[in-house]
Design a protein around this motif. Structure first.
Motif, short mmCIF file in Angstrom:
data_model
loop_
_atom_site.label_atom_id
_atom_site.label_comp_id
_atom_site.label_asym_id
_atom_site.label_seq_id
_atom_site.Cartn_x
_atom_site.Cartn_y
_atom_site.Cartn_z
N ASN A 182 32.37 48.94 47.06
CA ASN A 182 32.14 47.52 46.77
C ASN A 182 33.16 46.61 47.46
O ASN A 182 33.65 45.63 46.87
CB ASN A 182 32.16 47.29 45.26
CG ASN A 182 31.51 45.96 44.87
OD1 ASN A 182 30.59 45.49 45.56
ND2 ASN A 182 31.98 45.35 43.80
N LEU A 183 33.50 46.93 48.70
CA LEU A 183 34.48 46.14 49.45
C LEU A 183 33.91 44.76 49.77
O LEU A 183 32.77 44.63 50.24
CB LEU A 183 34.85 46.85 50.76
CG LEU A 183 35.82 46.12 51.69
CD1 LEU A 183 37.20 45.99 51.05
CD2 LEU A 183 35.92 46.82 53.04
N GLY A 184 34.71 43.74 49.51
CA GLY A 184 34.32 42.38 49.85
C GLY A 184 35.46 41.66 50.56
O GLY A 184 36.63 41.93 50.30
N ILE A 185 35.10 40.77 51.48
CA ILE A 185 36.08 39.95 52.19
C ILE A 185 35.70 38.48 52.00
O ILE A 185 34.56 38.09 52.27
CB ILE A 185 36.13 40.27 53.70
CG1 ILE A 185 36.37 41.76 53.94
CG2 ILE A 185 37.19 39.42 54.40
CD1 ILE A 185 37.70 42.28 53.49
N ASP A 186 36.66 37.68 51.51
CA ASP A 186 36.42 36.25 51.28
C ASP A 186 37.48 35.43 52.01
O ASP A 186 38.61 35.89 52.22
CB ASP A 186 36.50 35.92 49.78
CG ASP A 186 35.54 36.75 48.94
OD1 ASP A 186 34.39 36.92 49.37
OD2 ASP A 186 35.97 37.24 47.87
#
Length: 557
Positions: free
Chosen positions: A16-20
């Motif tokens: 569930n990797l996310g980049i913001d």
């Protein structure tokens, strides 16, 4: 290629990797919901267009995001959490646990230190007790391991003193110096010639097998994916749209975007020649005539004179596209620059649109350039960043004189329509456009004066495959409508298969073979042309495996 044994712990687990990024007072998502597991010896390719989030997500795992970026979710290296880890912990991991091969080693290597110093530094940072003598010996072993032609000379050289392929080998040597568990290769072969690319891919395959390292390969080149990867993640707009084995993705893609991506890849041998059209072009007038052309770069200080083009004969007719191919340093761009008057002719004949370019005066050169256009490889650096793109398109009209403001405005409108861009885009600046949009502006600018002859110097090499396909289709349509003759300079043989009527092959300043598309690509006679063709990666895992084995057998490996 997968060396994983039952019970072996994963090298990297991403969940569930996310980049913001914090933009205008809120978090904006650049990537989300990324899941994958990498075992020792695995090669995972992450593919997608620019802006899809493939590089950003991988850099986020390493904590290499800008100050306004953040990574969420989980990424464990051999069970150790990286997301949220302290900068000190990440510094210890970078270069030892995880190493990176960047797309452009010239910008990643320090220009003021020698290659040897930089490899020794990487070794001593992660091995504080290693003596400099021991580190130097290890650095030379690494340069030999990556098949550097002269390891000692490379060790003592600065980055600018090496070729592109040699710099990439030096960066691989540095990245492998501490036997990393994971190697992130971010577009490692994009800027390389096909023969050098094939060597680098063979090298990466051999080294990762010997070290049993896992590799994350970030690329938009599906031929490279077919050559190296075990599994593939396809990304679009920050999300994973498909994840599967290399065989499943290439032979049975499920998502429409994956299908479109594969359909856009140019493939050698898929273009059918219209012999009637070719015959009609060959019988038309000459727009470029070269006879025994010699171009030399003069002696400068201790640097001796260099003959870049040596006795070349070539004609291009109106309405004809001739692909000029060869490796870096072969002299192909030198011919293109001389054809538009940017380099002087040493001897021989060079005529463009009926004008003799040998010893041409400034006044006549200005007139000649009204009949010549050029599309550069990198429109971002060839367009003026301080003026709107509409003014850049109109600039040739302004400099040639004789056009009213209303006429120039009308011509810019026509050209924006021709390259299929919204008319309102004339008021935008180059940095506000994508790479494909900037290249369309570059084409519009080159066609502003309705040239008889166009030089296209690697105009699609930096573009994503789907964007490249659209630009090439646009280029073909414009060329048929306007009928200009074109010298299309490239090292991508699949592109010239799609575009060119005839192909000329250069090697070390000489023209080694000229013929129709079918003659050169289906039945090459010169050993150098045969070598070029055998090195081209194709977007088919089984075919690529056979080509690779045949190439290695020919080299006696």
């Amino acid at each position: 290629m997968n060396h994983t044994q039952n019970g072996t712990a994963p090298v990297l687990e991403v969940r569930n990797l996310g980049i913001d990024f914090w933009v205008d007072g809120e978090w904006v998502s650049a990537a989300r919901g990324i899941d994958y597991t990498l075992n020792p010896g695995d090669v995972l390719a992450i593919v997608g267009e620019s802006g899809s989030g493939k590089s950003t997500s991988s850099m986020g795992v390493l904590g290499l995001l800008p100050g306004n970026g953040r990574a969420t979710g989980s990424a464990k290296l051999s069970g150790e959490e990286l997301i949220g880890a302290s900068p000190a912990k990440l510094r210890k991991i970078r270069g030892k646990g995880i190493s990176v091969i960047f797309q452009e080693p010239m910008t990643a290597l320090n220009p003021v230190y020698t290659i040897g110093f930089q490899i020794v530094e990487a070794l001593q940072i992660h091995n504080p007790n290693m003596h400099k003598v021991e580190a130097t010996k290890r650095a030379l072993e690494l340069l030999k391991q990556v098949e550097m032609p002269d390891p000692q000379k490379a060790f003592d050289s600065f980055p600018h003193q090496l070729s592109g392929g040699q710099r990439q080998r030096a960066m691989i040597a540095q990245s492998m110096s501490n036997d990393p568990k994971l190697l992130i290769a971010d577009e490692p072969t994009t800027a390389l010639d096909v023969t050098v690319q094939a060597e680098i891919l063979d090298l990466m395959r051999r080294l990762h097998t010997e070290l049993d390292s896992a590799i994350v390969l970030i690329t938009h080149d599906m031929g490279v994916v077919a050559d190296l990867a075990d599994q593939v993640i396809v990304m679009k707009d920050g999300a994973v749209v498909e994840h599967g084995s290399i065989i499943d993705i290439f032979n049975a893609p499920k998502h429409p975007y994956t299908q479109a991506l594969l359909a856009a890849v140019p493939h050698l041998g898929t273009t059918v020649t219209d012999t009637a059209e070719v015959k009609e072009r060959i019988e038309s007038e000459n727009v470029l005539h070269l006879k025994d052309l010699v171009i030399e770069y003069p002696k400068r200080g201790r640097v001796p004179a260099f003959r870049a083009v040596d006795g070349v004969d070539l004609d291009i007719r109106r309405g004809e596209v001739v692909g000029l191919v060869g490796e870096s340093g072969s002299g192909k761009s030198t011919i293109g620059r001389a054809a538009i008057g940017l380099l002087p002719v040493h001897s021989g004949e060079l005529e463009v649109a009926g004008h003799n370019m040998a010893g041409i005066g400034k006044g006549e050169l200005l007139k000649t350039r009204r009949e010549i256009g050029i599309v550069f490889q990198d429109p971002g650096s060839s367009l003026n960043p301080r003026i709107p793109v509409g003014e850049s398109i109109a600039e040739p009209l302004l400099l040639s004189g004789g056009h009213t403001k209303a006429e120039m405005t009308q011509r810019v409108t026509e050209l924006l329509d021709a390259v299929e861009l919204p008319r309102a885009m004339r008021n935008r600046y180059p940095h506000e456009l994508s790479g494909g949009q900037r290249q369309r502006i570059g084409i519009a600018r080159a066609l502003a004066l309705r040239p008889k002859f166009l030089v296209a110097d690697e105009p699609t090499s930096a573009l994503d495959v789907s964007v490249q396909a659209r630009v090439l289709t646009l280029f073909q349509d414009l060329q048929k409508d306007l009928g200009f003759g074109c010298l299309f300079i490239t090292h991508d043989l699949a592109v010239v298969d799609q575009l060119a009527d005839r192909i000329a092959v250069m090697n070390h300043g000489k023209l080694v073979e000229v013929g129709t598309r079918d003659q050169i690509l289906r039945n090459p006679q010169d050993p150098y042309t045969q070598k070029l063709l055998s090195a081209v990666p194709v977007p088919d895992p089984e075919e690529q495996r056979q080509r690779r084995e045949a190439r290695q057998a020919a080299r006696g490996q």
